[in-house]
Design a protein around this motif. Structure first.
Motif, mmCIF file in Angstrom:
data_model
loop_
_atom_site.group_PDB
_atom_site.id
_atom_site.type_symbol
_atom_site.label_atom_id
_atom_site.label_comp_id
_atom_site.label_asym_id
_atom_site.label_seq_id
_atom_site.Cartn_x
_atom_site.Cartn_y
_atom_site.Cartn_z
ATOM 1 N N ALA A 1 9.021 1.331 -3.020
ATOM 2 C CA ALA A 1 7.641 1.542 -3.103
ATOM 3 C C ALA A 1 6.706 0.433 -4.268
ATOM 4 O O ALA A 1 7.720 0.474 -5.646
ATOM 5 C CB ALA A 1 6.828 2.404 -2.616
ATOM 6 N N LEU A 2 6.169 -0.586 -4.149
ATOM 7 C CA LEU A 2 5.252 -0.825 -5.623
ATOM 8 C C LEU A 2 3.653 -0.388 -5.964
ATOM 9 O O LEU A 2 3.300 -0.191 -4.563
ATOM 10 C CB LEU A 2 4.960 -2.355 -5.151
ATOM 11 N N VAL A 3 3.368 0.339 -6.651
ATOM 12 C CA VAL A 3 2.104 0.013 -7.195
ATOM 13 C C VAL A 3 1.413 -0.207 -8.319
ATOM 14 O O VAL A 3 2.114 -0.526 -9.302
ATOM 15 C CB VAL A 3 1.964 2.028 -7.266
ATOM 16 N N ARG A 4 0.813 -1.357 -7.550
ATOM 17 C CA ARG A 4 0.212 -2.011 -8.545
ATOM 18 C C ARG A 4 -1.592 -2.547 -8.461
ATOM 19 O O ARG A 4 -2.321 -2.289 -8.238
ATOM 20 C CB ARG A 4 0.355 -3.576 -8.310
ATOM 21 N N ALA A 5 -1.708 -2.508 -10.071
ATOM 22 C CA ALA A 5 -3.020 -2.857 -10.517
ATOM 23 C C ALA A 5 -3.752 -3.760 -11.275
ATOM 24 O O ALA A 5 -2.755 -3.900 -12.239
ATOM 25 C CB ALA A 5 -3.283 -1.317 -11.007
ATOM 26 N N THR A 6 -3.982 -4.821 -11.312
ATOM 27 C CA THR A 6 -4.818 -5.852 -11.598
ATOM 28 C C THR A 6 -6.645 -6.245 -11.719
ATOM 29 O O THR A 6 -7.764 -4.687 -10.689
ATOM 30 C CB THR A 6 -4.498 -6.684 -10.758
ATOM 31 N N GLU A 7 -6.716 -6.167 -12.625
ATOM 32 C CA GLU A 7 -8.383 -6.099 -13.138
ATOM 33 C C GLU A 7 -8.988 -8.000 -13.615
ATOM 34 O O GLU A 7 -8.139 -7.917 -14.601
ATOM 35 C CB GLU A 7 -8.972 -5.119 -13.764
ATOM 36 N N ASP A 8 -9.619 -8.164 -13.776
ATOM 37 C CA ASP A 8 -10.168 -9.411 -14.250
ATOM 38 C C ASP A 8 -11.509 -9.168 -14.144
ATOM 39 O O ASP A 8 -13.136 -7.845 -13.810
ATOM 40 C CB ASP A 8 -10.435 -10.539 -13.422
ATOM 41 N N ARG A 9 -13.460 -10.134 -14.663
ATOM 42 C CA ARG A 9 -14.065 -9.398 -14.653
ATOM 43 C C ARG A 9 -15.031 -9.066 -13.850
ATOM 44 O O ARG A 9 -16.452 -8.321 -13.082
ATOM 45 C CB ARG A 9 -14.896 -10.542 -15.793
ATOM 46 N N GLN A 10 -14.384 -9.248 -12.599
ATOM 47 C CA GLN A 10 -14.978 -9.593 -11.365
ATOM 48 C C GLN A 10 -14.960 -8.299 -10.351
ATOM 49 O O GLN A 10 -15.564 -7.296 -9.807
ATOM 50 C CB GLN A 10 -14.922 -10.149 -9.978
ATOM 51 N N GLU A 11 -13.467 -7.710 -10.780
ATOM 52 C CA GLU A 11 -13.195 -6.338 -9.661
ATOM 53 C C GLU A 11 -11.461 -5.787 -9.955
ATOM 54 O O GLU A 11 -10.571 -6.330 -11.386
ATOM 55 C CB GLU A 11 -12.788 -6.868 -8.080
ATOM 56 N N PHE A 12 -11.681 -4.881 -9.784
ATOM 57 C CA PHE A 12 -9.813 -3.700 -10.663
ATOM 58 C C PHE A 12 -9.847 -3.908 -8.718
ATOM 59 O O PHE A 12 -10.158 -3.289 -7.978
ATOM 60 C CB PHE A 12 -10.841 -2.468 -10.616
ATOM 61 N N VAL A 13 -8.059 -4.296 -8.658
ATOM 62 C CA VAL A 13 -7.619 -4.316 -7.536
ATOM 63 C C VAL A 13 -6.561 -3.265 -7.533
ATOM 64 O O VAL A 13 -5.636 -3.458 -8.087
ATOM 65 C CB VAL A 13 -7.006 -5.750 -6.767
ATOM 66 N N LEU A 14 -6.652 -2.513 -6.392
ATOM 67 C CA LEU A 14 -5.451 -1.776 -6.235
ATOM 68 C C LEU A 14 -4.249 -2.182 -4.952
ATOM 69 O O LEU A 14 -5.053 -1.715 -3.547
ATOM 70 C CB LEU A 14 -5.458 -0.088 -6.222
ATOM 71 N N GLU A 15 -3.075 -2.079 -5.318
ATOM 72 C CA GLU A 15 -2.538 -2.855 -4.106
ATOM 73 C C GLU A 15 -0.819 -1.054 -3.839
ATOM 74 O O GLU A 15 -0.439 -0.955 -4.988
ATOM 75 C CB GLU A 15 -1.909 -3.448 -4.134
ATOM 76 N N VAL A 16 -0.807 -0.692 -2.915
ATOM 77 C CA VAL A 16 0.473 0.160 -2.859
ATOM 78 C C VAL A 16 1.081 -0.449 -1.212
ATOM 79 O O VAL A 16 0.805 -0.395 -0.514
ATOM 80 C CB VAL A 16 0.081 1.919 -2.574
ATOM 81 N N ALA A 17 2.193 -0.588 -1.517
ATOM 82 C CA ALA A 17 2.936 -1.263 -1.086
ATOM 83 C C ALA A 17 4.476 -1.325 -0.851
ATOM 84 O O ALA A 17 4.474 -0.189 -1.171
ATOM 85 C CB ALA A 17 2.955 -2.787 -1.385
ATOM 86 N N ASP A 18 4.983 -1.671 0.400
ATOM 87 C CA ASP A 18 5.749 -0.883 0.847
ATOM 88 C C ASP A 18 6.990 -2.444 2.111
ATOM 89 O O ASP A 18 7.219 -3.317 1.867
ATOM 90 C CB ASP A 18 6.706 0.312 0.767
ATOM 91 N N ARG A 19 8.439 -1.957 1.962
ATOM 92 C CA ARG A 19 9.358 -3.211 2.815
ATOM 93 C C ARG A 19 9.505 -2.805 3.949
ATOM 94 O O ARG A 19 11.062 -3.020 4.281
ATOM 95 C CB ARG A 19 10.109 -3.584 1.876
ATOM 96 N N GLY A 20 9.387 -1.201 4.139
ATOM 97 C CA GLY A 20 9.747 -0.706 5.039
ATOM 98 C C GLY A 20 9.568 -0.477 6.803
ATOM 99 O O GLY A 20 9.071 -2.169 6.867
ATOM 100 N N ALA A 21 9.951 -0.136 7.618
ATOM 101 C CA ALA A 21 9.632 -0.871 9.314
ATOM 102 C C ALA A 21 9.365 0.300 10.028
ATOM 103 O O ALA A 21 9.329 0.040 11.520
ATOM 104 C CB ALA A 21 11.142 -0.815 9.379
ATOM 105 N N GLY A 22 8.740 1.208 9.525
ATOM 106 C CA GLY A 22 8.205 1.986 10.074
ATOM 107 C C GLY A 22 6.137 1.940 10.844
ATOM 108 O O GLY A 22 5.867 3.096 11.332
ATOM 109 N N HIS A 23 6.291 1.769 9.974
ATOM 110 C CA HIS A 23 4.481 1.797 10.493
ATOM 111 C C HIS A 23 3.907 0.230 10.758
ATOM 112 O O HIS A 23 3.014 0.763 11.957
ATOM 113 C CB HIS A 23 3.791 0.680 8.702
ATOM 114 N N ALA A 24 4.890 -0.537 11.598
ATOM 115 C CA ALA A 24 4.691 -1.375 13.183
ATOM 116 C C ALA A 24 4.192 -0.485 14.314
ATOM 117 O O ALA A 24 4.151 0.516 15.089
ATOM 118 C CB ALA A 24 5.492 -2.629 13.384
ATOM 119 N N GLY A 25 2.698 -1.164 14.570
ATOM 120 C CA GLY A 25 2.015 -0.715 15.532
ATOM 121 C C GLY A 25 1.509 0.843 15.363
ATOM 122 O O GLY A 25 0.909 1.059 16.662
ATOM 123 N N ALA A 26 1.517 0.917 14.446
ATOM 124 C CA ALA A 26 0.847 2.728 14.432
ATOM 125 C C ALA A 26 -0.702 3.199 14.725
ATOM 126 O O ALA A 26 -1.490 1.653 13.629
ATOM 127 C CB ALA A 26 2.009 3.595 13.291
#
Length: 220
Positions: free
Chosen positions: A154-179
């Protein structure tokens, strides 16, 4: 004689709506707390069973993680049932707990001040008013990875600039498709919206799943 006022039906309907909203709030709290804790416990129990004979120390570590996770989840569950929001979540402790449950989690920091970068470059810099929302999104997203994605990182990534704060949580798994979207994802979307942000969730290019929450920066 003036006809009697007829607000009673409306009042009763409003009261029903309030009760329904409160029940939904409590259900969401219980889902968030219990879902994360039980997912971590289930994975740790599986690890303990695998290594029980060939690596007793790993089995012991898994059992200790189960004890810690269950104790924390029980305390949070009691708080939720009491209608009390738990204190500000500790992101580092949350991520460490997920790692202890057997899921590798990579962390990429947000834009850091120079002093923060010198002390700990892995710390996510989260605006004060978003701490609880970010904690809950990360917790629910990592819980879903534990429960549905299969062997992955899993990846937890946070970035920000003057306009916005962005949070991303991602994975490379195969269990979410079509859920279909469940209570957890719906709850995340509602919390992000309440905090003034926008949440998207779906399949990731190249495989896997990602949750992205965007929040406009609050101008001083």
């Amino acid at each position: 004689m003036a006809p009697p006022a007829l607000p009673q039906a409306d009042d009763a309907s409003a009261q029903v709506d309030v009760v329904a909203l409160e029940r939904a709030r409590i259900a969401g709290e219980v889902h968030d707390v219990a879902g994360h804790g039980l997912a971590a416990i289930a994975m740790q129990a599986g690890i303990a069973l695998v290594f029980l004979d060939e690596d007793p120390e790993q089995a012991r570590a898994s059992l200790q993680a189960i004890r810690q996770t269950s104790t924390t989840a029980l305390a949070q569950l009691r708080a939720a049932l009491d209608g009390i929001d738990p204190p500000d979540g500790d992101l580092a402790a949350l991520i460490d707990g997920v790692r202890a449950a057997g899921l590798p989690v990579d962390v990429e920091p947000a834009t850091l001040t120079e002093s923060a970068a010198l002390t700990d470059p892995t710390v996510l810099t989260v605006p004060d008013h978003l701490r609880e929302t970010v904690y809950r999104v990360v917790r629910e997203s990592l819980t879903n990875v534990l429960r549905h994605a299969g062997p992955t990182r899993a990846l937890v990534r946070a970035t920000e600039d003057r306009q916005e704060f962005v949070l991303e949580v991602a994975d490379r798994g195969a269990g979410h498709a079509g859920a279909p979207e469940g209570r957890g994802l719906a709850g995340m979307r509602a919390r992000v919206t309440e905090a003034g942000g926008h949440l998207t969730a779906g399949a990731r290019e190249g495989g896997g799943f990602q949750v992205v929450a965007r929040f406009p920066q609050v101008q001083a």
